[in-house]
Design a protein around this motif. Structure first.
Motif, PDB file in Angstrom:
ATOM      1  N   LYS A 153      64.541 111.848 132.637  1.00 51.60           N
ATOM      2  CA  LYS A 153      64.898 113.063 131.755  1.00 51.60           C
ATOM      3  C   LYS A 153      65.823 112.689 130.486  1.00 51.60           C
ATOM      4  O   LYS A 153      65.969 113.679 129.749  1.00 51.60           O
ATOM      5  CB  LYS A 153      65.943 113.691 132.769  1.00 51.60           C
ATOM      6  N   LEU A 154      65.849 111.614 130.337  1.00 50.71           N
ATOM      7  CA  LEU A 154      66.593 111.128 128.830  1.00 50.71           C
ATOM      8  C   LEU A 154      65.567 111.397 127.754  1.00 50.71           C
ATOM      9  O   LEU A 154      64.597 110.986 127.871  1.00 50.71           O
ATOM     10  CB  LEU A 154      67.004 109.647 129.034  1.00 50.71           C
ATOM     11  N   ILE A 155      66.424 112.244 126.941  1.00 52.69           N
ATOM     12  CA  ILE A 155      65.563 112.680 125.763  1.00 52.69           C
ATOM     13  C   ILE A 155      65.733 111.902 124.647  1.00 52.69           C
ATOM     14  O   ILE A 155      64.755 111.243 123.839  1.00 52.69           O
ATOM     15  CB  ILE A 155      66.151 114.154 125.305  1.00 52.69           C
ATOM     16  N   GLY A 156      66.857 111.397 124.463  1.00 49.50           N
ATOM     17  CA  GLY A 156      67.012 110.188 123.120  1.00 49.50           C
ATOM     18  C   GLY A 156      68.721 109.981 123.378  1.00 49.50           C
ATOM     19  O   GLY A 156      69.450 110.273 124.022  1.00 49.50           O
ATOM     20  N   LEU A 157      68.864 109.121 122.392  1.00 48.51           N
ATOM     21  CA  LEU A 157      70.111 108.549 122.326  1.00 48.51           C
ATOM     22  C   LEU A 157      71.165 109.320 121.121  1.00 48.51           C
ATOM     23  O   LEU A 157      70.517 109.642 120.258  1.00 48.51           O
ATOM     24  CB  LEU A 157      70.270 106.927 121.936  1.00 48.51           C
ATOM     25  N   PRO A 158      72.470 109.322 121.284  1.00 48.42           N
ATOM     26  CA  PRO A 158      73.031 109.989 120.082  1.00 48.42           C
ATOM     27  C   PRO A 158      73.117 109.167 118.878  1.00 48.42           C
ATOM     28  O   PRO A 158      72.614 107.964 118.674  1.00 48.42           O
ATOM     29  CB  PRO A 158      74.474 109.599 120.478  1.00 48.42           C
ATOM     30  N   LYS A 159      72.996 109.844 117.603  1.00 50.01           N
ATOM     31  CA  LYS A 159      72.879 109.251 116.343  1.00 50.01           C
ATOM     32  C   LYS A 159      73.693 107.938 115.904  1.00 50.01           C
ATOM     33  O   LYS A 159      73.545 107.125 115.410  1.00 50.01           O
ATOM     34  CB  LYS A 159      72.682 109.950 115.239  1.00 50.01           C
ATOM     35  N   GLY A 160      74.999 108.396 116.675  1.00 49.65           N
ATOM     36  CA  GLY A 160      75.942 107.194 116.293  1.00 49.65           C
ATOM     37  C   GLY A 160      75.784 105.989 116.978  1.00 49.65           C
ATOM     38  O   GLY A 160      76.592 105.130 116.826  1.00 49.65           O
ATOM     39  N   ILE A 161      74.894 105.816 117.922  1.00 47.61           N
ATOM     40  CA  ILE A 161      74.748 104.490 118.469  1.00 47.61           C
ATOM     41  C   ILE A 161      74.589 103.459 117.897  1.00 47.61           C
ATOM     42  O   ILE A 161      74.855 102.328 118.102  1.00 47.61           O
ATOM     43  CB  ILE A 161      73.518 104.867 119.651  1.00 47.61           C
ATOM     44  N   THR A 162      74.056 103.718 116.481  1.00 43.21           N
ATOM     45  CA  THR A 162      73.926 102.382 115.856  1.00 43.21           C
ATOM     46  C   THR A 162      75.083 101.960 115.334  1.00 43.21           C
ATOM     47  O   THR A 162      75.236 100.906 114.465  1.00 43.21           O
ATOM     48  CB  THR A 162      73.133 102.946 114.657  1.00 43.21           C
ATOM     49  N   ASN A 163      76.208 102.633 115.560  1.00 39.62           N
ATOM     50  CA  ASN A 163      77.756 102.076 115.269  1.00 39.62           C
ATOM     51  C   ASN A 163      78.099 101.000 116.352  1.00 39.62           C
ATOM     52  O   ASN A 163      78.987 100.112 116.090  1.00 39.62           O
ATOM     53  CB  ASN A 163      78.866 103.244 115.367  1.00 39.62           C
ATOM     54  N   LEU A 164      77.449 100.597 117.283  1.00 38.80           N
ATOM     55  CA  LEU A 164      77.843  99.827 118.413  1.00 38.80           C
ATOM     56  C   LEU A 164      77.352  98.541 118.092  1.00 38.80           C
ATOM     57  O   LEU A 164      76.461  97.896 118.263  1.00 38.80           O
ATOM     58  CB  LEU A 164      77.410 100.044 119.814  1.00 38.80           C
ATOM     59  N   VAL A 165      78.101  97.925 117.015  1.00 47.53           N
ATOM     60  CA  VAL A 165      77.687  96.696 116.286  1.00 47.53           C
ATOM     61  C   VAL A 165      77.426  95.383 117.451  1.00 47.53           C
ATOM     62  O   VAL A 165      76.917  94.334 117.139  1.00 47.53           O
ATOM     63  CB  VAL A 165      78.591  96.358 115.310  1.00 47.53           C
ATOM     64  N   ASN A 166      78.309  95.667 118.448  1.00 46.17           N
ATOM     65  CA  ASN A 166      78.303  94.313 119.503  1.00 46.17           C
ATOM     66  C   ASN A 166      77.226  94.487 120.681  1.00 46.17           C
ATOM     67  O   ASN A 166      77.180  93.892 121.501  1.00 46.17           O
ATOM     68  CB  ASN A 166      79.593  94.380 120.218  1.00 46.17           C
ATOM     69  N   LEU A 167      76.357  95.570 120.491  1.00 41.79           N
ATOM     70  CA  LEU A 167      75.408  95.973 121.527  1.00 41.79           C
ATOM     71  C   LEU A 167      74.225  94.871 121.461  1.00 41.79           C
ATOM     72  O   LEU A 167      73.826  94.862 120.483  1.00 41.79           O
ATOM     73  CB  LEU A 167      74.689  97.465 121.306  1.00 41.79           C
ATOM     74  N   ARG A 168      74.132  94.218 122.569  1.00 42.27           N
ATOM     75  CA  ARG A 168      73.100  93.180 122.716  1.00 42.27           C
ATOM     76  C   ARG A 168      71.819  93.589 123.406  1.00 42.27           C
ATOM     77  O   ARG A 168      70.878  93.085 122.889  1.00 42.27           O
ATOM     78  CB  ARG A 168      73.968  91.990 123.355  1.00 42.27           C
ATOM     79  N   HIS A 169      71.896  94.258 124.356  1.00 37.99           N
ATOM     80  CA  HIS A 169      70.985  94.686 125.371  1.00 37.99           C
ATOM     81  C   HIS A 169      70.666  96.243 125.597  1.00 37.99           C
ATOM     82  O   HIS A 169      71.748  96.827 125.721  1.00 37.99           O
ATOM     83  CB  HIS A 169      70.711  94.083 126.474  1.00 37.99           C
ATOM     84  N   ILE A 170      69.590  96.645 125.298  1.00 37.89           N
ATOM     85  CA  ILE A 170      69.051  98.066 125.451  1.00 37.89           C
ATOM     86  C   ILE A 170      67.905  97.966 126.498  1.00 37.89           C
ATOM     87  O   ILE A 170      66.836  97.567 126.138  1.00 37.89           O
ATOM     88  CB  ILE A 170      68.780  98.966 124.389  1.00 37.89           C
ATOM     89  N   VAL A 171      68.274  98.459 127.782  1.00 36.29           N
ATOM     90  CA  VAL A 171      67.470  98.160 128.911  1.00 36.29           C
ATOM     91  C   VAL A 171      66.924  99.748 129.014  1.00 36.29           C
ATOM     92  O   VAL A 171      67.451 100.377 129.659  1.00 36.29           O
ATOM     93  CB  VAL A 171      68.228  97.670 130.092  1.00 36.29           C
ATOM     94  N   SER A 172      65.754  99.930 128.557  1.00 33.61           N
ATOM     95  CA  SER A 172      65.052 101.391 128.408  1.00 33.61           C
ATOM     96  C   SER A 172      63.797 100.983 128.378  1.00 33.61           C
ATOM     97  O   SER A 172      62.868 100.017 128.310  1.00 33.61           O
ATOM     98  CB  SER A 172      65.636 102.109 127.429  1.00 33.61           C
ATOM     99  N   GLU A 173      62.864 102.304 128.640  1.00 34.12           N
ATOM    100  CA  GLU A 173      61.677 102.428 128.178  1.00 34.12           C
ATOM    101  C   GLU A 173      61.378 103.115 126.851  1.00 34.12           C
ATOM    102  O   GLU A 173      61.623 102.754 125.907  1.00 34.12           O
ATOM    103  CB  GLU A 173      61.027 103.306 129.336  1.00 34.12           C
ATOM    104  N   LEU A 174      60.463 104.149 126.912  1.00 39.26           N
ATOM    105  CA  LEU A 174      60.303 104.992 125.733  1.00 39.26           C
ATOM    106  C   LEU A 174      61.260 105.881 125.274  1.00 39.26           C
ATOM    107  O   LEU A 174      60.871 106.979 125.015  1.00 39.26           O
ATOM    108  CB  LEU A 174      58.803 105.597 125.961  1.00 39.26           C
TER     109      LEU A 174
END
Length: 262
Positions: free
Chosen positions: A138-159
């Motif tokens: 059901k997930l439509i998208g991610l918040p625009k501010g997600i790119t502020n997470l400079v320590n984010l290493r893994h996004i486990v997702s599909e499309l």
């Protein structure tokens, strides 16, 4: 043998690791650090008692029935030491805003939930390292501010579209990237993501205009991925279309030794 190993593991873990199954009453010390709570019964899972475990680092919740969102919200307000929050396959359709209070959170796993959107408050979790979103249909998208997470290493997702990925300087896992005309979704966003590992799928390549733009992906310097999938979204069998596609492929210049080239 399985029961013996389980008993051994419990004895070694001492008072730090606990399980609660099917609502069975257990005397769990308030100093517990890791808790797995599984409720196989129908009816809303009662989470009021969670708030007393203020030193929890790991919390795994699973129930076949609904989890009261307000109670979960109130519980998370008190669990400020959490590093891992596993809500996989739980029947929730919303992540509480109180998740913003979990400043130490490294890994939220939302596998298989019915969540449609992540709250903007997620973008304040500066220690987040892994975001588990597989099978969130059901997930439509991610918040625009997600790119502020400079320590984010893994996004486990599909499309899931992710504009502005170029700002995620620590990213190592990105199963899918979709090129589009939307701002922040150009092929050049991949330029400095040299640490990407494992599989990389790139779709929407019909939006790459020429060889020079394709080169901006800098795939030749990405030495760590071992599977690559390239997808054009249109069926253009004309001579000009084939020539342009060949040129884009030449411009992408993936490194010479991926284990699988699809």
């Amino acid at each position: 043998m399985h029961d013996l190993m389980h008993d051994l593991a419990e004895s070694v873990s001492g008072d730090e690791c606990w399980r609660m199954e099917d609502g069975m009453p257990r005397s769990i010390p308030e100093m517990a650090r890791h808790l797995s709570w599984t409720d196989g019964k129908e009816g809303s899972m009662s989470l009021e008692a969670l708030s007393k475990f203020k030193r929890l680092c790991t919390l795994r919740l699973w129930a076949p029935s609904s989890i009261d969102n307000q109670i979960l919200n109130d519980a998370l307000m008190e669990l400020r030491c959490l590093r891992v929050l596993d809500l996989s396959n739980s029947k929730i359709d919303k992540l509480p805003d109180s998740i913003s209070h979990l400043k130490h959170l490294r890994y939220p796993d939302l596998f298989g939930t019915k969540i449609e959107r992540l709250p903007e408050s997620v973008t304040s979790l500066c220690n987040l390292q892994t975001l588990g979103l597989n099978y969130c249909s059901k997930l439509i998208g991610l918040p625009k501010g997600i790119t502020n997470l400079v320590n984010l290493r893994h996004i486990v997702s599909e499309l899931i579209p992710l504009p502005g990925i170029g700002k995620l300087t620590s990213l190592q896992t990105l199963p899918h990237f979709t090129v589009s005309e939307e701002s922040g979704c150009q092929i050049g966003e991949l330029n400095n993501r040299s640490n990407i590992k494992g599989r990389l799928d790139i779709s929407g390549l019909e939006y790459v205009q020429n060889i020079e733009e394709a080169k901006e992906a800098n795939l030749k310097d990405k030495k760590y991925f071992n599977e690559l999938s390239l997808e054009w979204g249109r069926d253009d069998s004309s001579q000009d279309g084939r020539v342009n596609d060949d040129g884009i492929l030449e411009g992408l210049q993936p490194h010479a030794d991926p284990k699988y080239y699809i």
